[in-house]
Design a protein around this motif. Sequence first.
Motif, PDB file in Angstrom:
ATOM      1  N   SER A 176      10.264  -0.398  -5.103  1.00  0.00           N
ATOM      2  CA  SER A 176       9.660  -1.006  -3.910  1.00  0.00           C
ATOM      3  C   SER A 176      10.173  -0.334  -2.639  1.00  0.00           C
ATOM      4  N   THR A 177      11.462   0.021  -2.604  1.00  0.00           N
ATOM      5  CA  THR A 177      12.017   0.717  -1.439  1.00  0.00           C
ATOM      6  C   THR A 177      11.396   2.100  -1.294  1.00  0.00           C
ATOM      7  N   ALA A 178      11.248   2.809  -2.413  1.00  0.00           N
ATOM      8  CA  ALA A 178      10.641   4.145  -2.393  1.00  0.00           C
ATOM      9  C   ALA A 178       9.195   4.073  -1.911  1.00  0.00           C
ATOM     10  N   CYS A 179       8.451   3.084  -2.431  1.00  0.00           N
ATOM     11  CA  CYS A 179       7.038   2.942  -2.064  1.00  0.00           C
ATOM     12  C   CYS A 179       6.877   2.594  -0.577  1.00  0.00           C
ATOM     13  N   ALA A 180       7.676   1.641  -0.090  1.00  0.00           N
ATOM     14  CA  ALA A 180       7.588   1.235   1.313  1.00  0.00           C
ATOM     15  C   ALA A 180       7.958   2.395   2.238  1.00  0.00           C
ATOM     16  N   THR A 181       8.979   3.166   1.840  1.00  0.00           N
ATOM     17  CA  THR A 181       9.391   4.330   2.636  1.00  0.00           C
ATOM     18  C   THR A 181       8.280   5.371   2.680  1.00  0.00           C
ATOM     19  N   ALA A 182       7.647   5.616   1.527  1.00  0.00           N
ATOM     20  CA  ALA A 182       6.573   6.606   1.446  1.00  0.00           C
ATOM     21  C   ALA A 182       5.393   6.201   2.337  1.00  0.00           C
ATOM     22  N   VAL A 183       5.018   4.912   2.277  1.00  0.00           N
ATOM     23  CA  VAL A 183       3.896   4.423   3.091  1.00  0.00           C
ATOM     24  C   VAL A 183       4.222   4.559   4.580  1.00  0.00           C
ATOM     25  N   ALA A 184       5.435   4.170   4.961  1.00  0.00           N
ATOM     26  CA  ALA A 184       5.815   4.219   6.381  1.00  0.00           C
ATOM     27  C   ALA A 184       5.840   5.661   6.903  1.00  0.00           C
ATOM     28  N   LEU A 185       6.359   6.579   6.110  1.00  0.00           N
ATOM     29  CA  LEU A 185       6.390   7.980   6.542  1.00  0.00           C
ATOM     30  C   LEU A 185       4.977   8.544   6.653  1.00  0.00           C
ATOM     31  N   ALA A 186       4.111   8.182   5.689  1.00  0.00           N
ATOM     32  CA  ALA A 186       2.722   8.639   5.748  1.00  0.00           C
ATOM     33  C   ALA A 186       2.011   8.052   6.962  1.00  0.00           C
ATOM     34  N   ASP A 187       2.276   6.785   7.248  1.00  0.00           N
ATOM     35  CA  ASP A 187       1.674   6.139   8.427  1.00  0.00           C
ATOM     36  C   ASP A 187       2.098   6.821   9.734  1.00  0.00           C
ATOM     37  N   SER A 188       3.288   7.421   9.706  1.00  0.00           N
ATOM     38  CA  SER A 188       3.781   8.093  10.919  1.00  0.00           C
ATOM     39  C   SER A 188       3.218   9.501  11.065  1.00  0.00           C
ATOM     40  N   GLY A 189       2.342   9.896  10.117  1.00  0.00           N
ATOM     41  CA  GLY A 189       1.698  11.206  10.217  1.00  0.00           C
ATOM     42  C   GLY A 189       2.276  12.267   9.315  1.00  0.00           C
ATOM     43  N   LYS A 190       3.316  11.932   8.534  1.00  0.00           N
ATOM     44  CA  LYS A 190       3.919  12.892   7.618  1.00  0.00           C
ATOM     45  C   LYS A 190       3.103  12.950   6.325  1.00  0.00           C
ATOM     46  N   LYS A 191       3.045  14.135   5.730  1.00  0.00           N
ATOM     47  CA  LYS A 191       2.399  14.271   4.426  1.00  0.00           C
ATOM     48  C   LYS A 191       3.468  14.052   3.361  1.00  0.00           C
ATOM     49  N   VAL A 192       3.236  13.068   2.477  1.00  0.00           N
ATOM     50  CA  VAL A 192       4.287  12.586   1.582  1.00  0.00           C
ATOM     51  C   VAL A 192       3.820  12.609   0.128  1.00  0.00           C
ATOM     52  N   LEU A 193       4.716  13.045  -0.768  1.00  0.00           N
ATOM     53  CA  LEU A 193       4.495  12.939  -2.216  1.00  0.00           C
ATOM     54  C   LEU A 193       5.563  12.020  -2.794  1.00  0.00           C
ATOM     55  N   LEU A 194       5.123  10.975  -3.487  1.00  0.00           N
ATOM     56  CA  LEU A 194       6.040  10.042  -4.146  1.00  0.00           C
ATOM     57  C   LEU A 194       5.937  10.249  -5.653  1.00  0.00           C
ATOM     58  N   ILE A 195       7.085  10.506  -6.300  1.00  0.00           N
ATOM     59  CA  ILE A 195       7.118  10.763  -7.746  1.00  0.00           C
ATOM     60  C   ILE A 195       8.062   9.769  -8.397  1.00  0.00           C
ATOM     61  N   SER A 196       7.587   9.117  -9.455  1.00  0.00           N
ATOM     62  CA  SER A 196       8.459   8.227 -10.218  1.00  0.00           C
ATOM     63  C   SER A 196       8.729   8.814 -11.597  1.00  0.00           C
ATOM     64  N   THR A 197       9.988   8.754 -12.002  1.00  0.00           N
ATOM     65  CA  THR A 197      10.361   9.146 -13.369  1.00  0.00           C
ATOM     66  C   THR A 197      11.036   7.981 -14.072  1.00  0.00           C
ATOM     67  N   ASP A 198      10.790   6.788 -13.575  1.00  0.00           N
ATOM     68  CA  ASP A 198      11.430   5.590 -14.118  1.00  0.00           C
ATOM     69  C   ASP A 198      10.554   5.021 -15.240  1.00  0.00           C
ATOM     70  N   PRO A 199      11.106   4.868 -16.480  1.00  0.00           N
ATOM     71  CA  PRO A 199      10.305   4.291 -17.569  1.00  0.00           C
ATOM     72  C   PRO A 199       9.802   2.883 -17.246  1.00  0.00           C
ATOM     73  N   ALA A 200      10.523   2.174 -16.361  1.00  0.00           N
ATOM     74  CA  ALA A 200      10.115   0.802 -16.006  1.00  0.00           C
ATOM     75  C   ALA A 200       9.271   0.768 -14.741  1.00  0.00           C
ATOM     76  N   SER A 201       8.802   1.931 -14.302  1.00  0.00           N
ATOM     77  CA  SER A 201       8.063   1.993 -13.041  1.00  0.00           C
ATOM     78  C   SER A 201       6.763   1.193 -13.100  1.00  0.00           C
ATOM     79  N   ASN A 202       6.464   0.516 -11.992  1.00  0.00           N
ATOM     80  CA  ASN A 202       5.180  -0.188 -11.884  1.00  0.00           C
ATOM     81  C   ASN A 202       4.397   0.337 -10.675  1.00  0.00           C
ATOM     82  N   LEU A 203       4.489   1.659 -10.465  1.00  0.00           N
ATOM     83  CA  LEU A 203       3.796   2.279  -9.336  1.00  0.00           C
ATOM     84  C   LEU A 203       2.294   2.000  -9.361  1.00  0.00           C
ATOM     85  N   GLN A 204       1.709   1.989 -10.557  1.00  0.00           N
ATOM     86  CA  GLN A 204       0.260   1.770 -10.659  1.00  0.00           C
ATOM     87  C   GLN A 204      -0.097   0.384 -10.140  1.00  0.00           C
ATOM     88  N   ASP A 205       0.757  -0.607 -10.442  1.00  0.00           N
ATOM     89  CA  ASP A 205       0.510  -1.962  -9.946  1.00  0.00           C
ATOM     90  C   ASP A 205       0.717  -2.037  -8.436  1.00  0.00           C
TER      91      ASP A 205
END
Length: 589
Positions: free
Chosen positions: A27-56
């Motif tokens: 959740s911290t990674a996702c919120a950070t990625a959204v905020a940086l993108a909102d500020s005009g930065k081009k951002v790539l977020l990658i998860s390697t966590d087996p318990a990741s719920n990025l799709q949700d």
Amino acid sequence: MYPSFSPNHVQTQFLFLTGKGGVGKTSTACATAVALADSGKKVLLISTDPASNLQDVFGIELTSIPRAVPTVANLYVSNIDPEASAKAYRESVIGPYRDIFPEVVVATMEEQLSGACTVEIAAFDEFTGFLTNREIGNLYDHIIFDTAPTGHTLRLLQLPMAWNGFLEESTHGASCLGPLSGLVDKKELYSSAVAALSDLTKTTLILVTRPDVSAILEADRASKELKEIGIKNQMLIINGLLQHYNEEDEVSSAFYHRQRDALKQIPETLKETTMYSLPYVSYSLTGVENLRNLFKLYDEVPTTDVYMENQSMNLPGLKEVINDFSGNQTKLIFTMGKGGVGKTTVASAIAVGLVEKGHRVHLTTTDPAAHLDYQFQSDHLNQNLTISSINPKVEVEKYKAEVLAKSSENLDEAGFAYLKEDLESPCTEEIAVFQAFAEVVAKSENEIVVIDTAPTGHTLLLLDASESYSKEIERSTGNVPESAKKLLPQIRNPKETAVAIVTLAEATPVLEASRLQDDLRRASINPQWWVINQSLSATNTNDHILKGKAMAEKEWIQEVKDNKAEKCAIIPWLYEEKVGYDKLKDYIK
């Protein structure tokens, strides 16, 4: 107390997040990625966590190929499946040996490549390209990795022996050495990746923790481990800090003060790291708008319906679990689960409950003896309860000394260094502690033994494999003690042994517990009970923030009840810490 974290604090291209399961890395990674993108930065977020719920979180299907998030300009997301990567990696290593080595040797290799180390190395292999490929790097202002490699894995990658191919003569016992065998052709690439991680101008390591003692200690351990190998550009985020409390609500008041007490125990070494905080929120951190609300520091969203009645879905309490163990005359009880879910307290409560039903019980734990001394205080223990404590550090040092003594004559200096690092793997501690548990069980007669914290199915299969391997090649370097040999079949016998998986009603603890259950089933061990601990939905709190969180628990309680557990029990979040024999009896009222 601590300044609020802001994406403005991010100055490097690469961000790695690390921390215990359930602390809020994703959740911290996702919120950070959204905020940086909102500020005009081009951002790539990658998860390697087996318990990741990025799709949700983003509501879109994801693969290892970066995909644009429709509702956030400039944001691209990739979800690498480390389990699938590990499977492919495992086969690439073992395939050439299938027709060369005996079947039992291949089985040993397969099990060596089935542990957490392999998953982590396979994940590292996947995202190495993002760290080293300039064409990819030039596309993005920031690349955020949800889940960082451990210091142990990175130290292994830096050892010269890692690049000498599969060590066919490495028969010192059960280990995690095998995963590095497939890296021979990638030395230069991996060196570049490790160098990028250590570059203060390129990479920031974000340690995420909760205001909880066990999570804080894990963050301190990770911080030290990664500093040792040069990753020194670190910051700490204390996630889920309750900002205020309702004085008229016992749960709210106790929750707030317990968090503050935990923060007083932050180690001095960790205090040297720049620290920030994020609020405890009532809403689920899924959906772009909720992620944006986190950095607006909203701890509740006005549209959230927090007035729905709390429910525990009519699940029994711990008393029913104890009655089941007592009625079935279970002789050996394991409590299992990830750190921070309350295994020790649950194990202690089970032991007390069984004593109260007239049984003789021996409780043994891997927590330091001082913790059990504190748990039971100076109470006069019931004469039917005995307690022992196994010190993992002592047992690991003893085990490592035995292995090194047996292997030193057959290894050169580089091989000896490789073996020493190999013995730093998580498997080593599990094996050493299991052998100590086995000795306790072997000495116990006419009593029930309750064991807090048990080895994974992977470790048990490694013990089996190392024993078979030793017999096959007529060596003694992989010996399994007699007490452990006797205990292995005993814990697979459901008439003698029961396993209770302890979890919290949150996404990551449930998903990690589910993987633990799958792992145990591979070793022919089937957990009988799941215990959902510290549930806010099972309390009578009227605090808006906590009640909103209680609602969010229901999805995971339902998931455990319907899809994970044979039998399920629930324990409410208790506003009073249960210390002492008599207080522990409250769990079975």
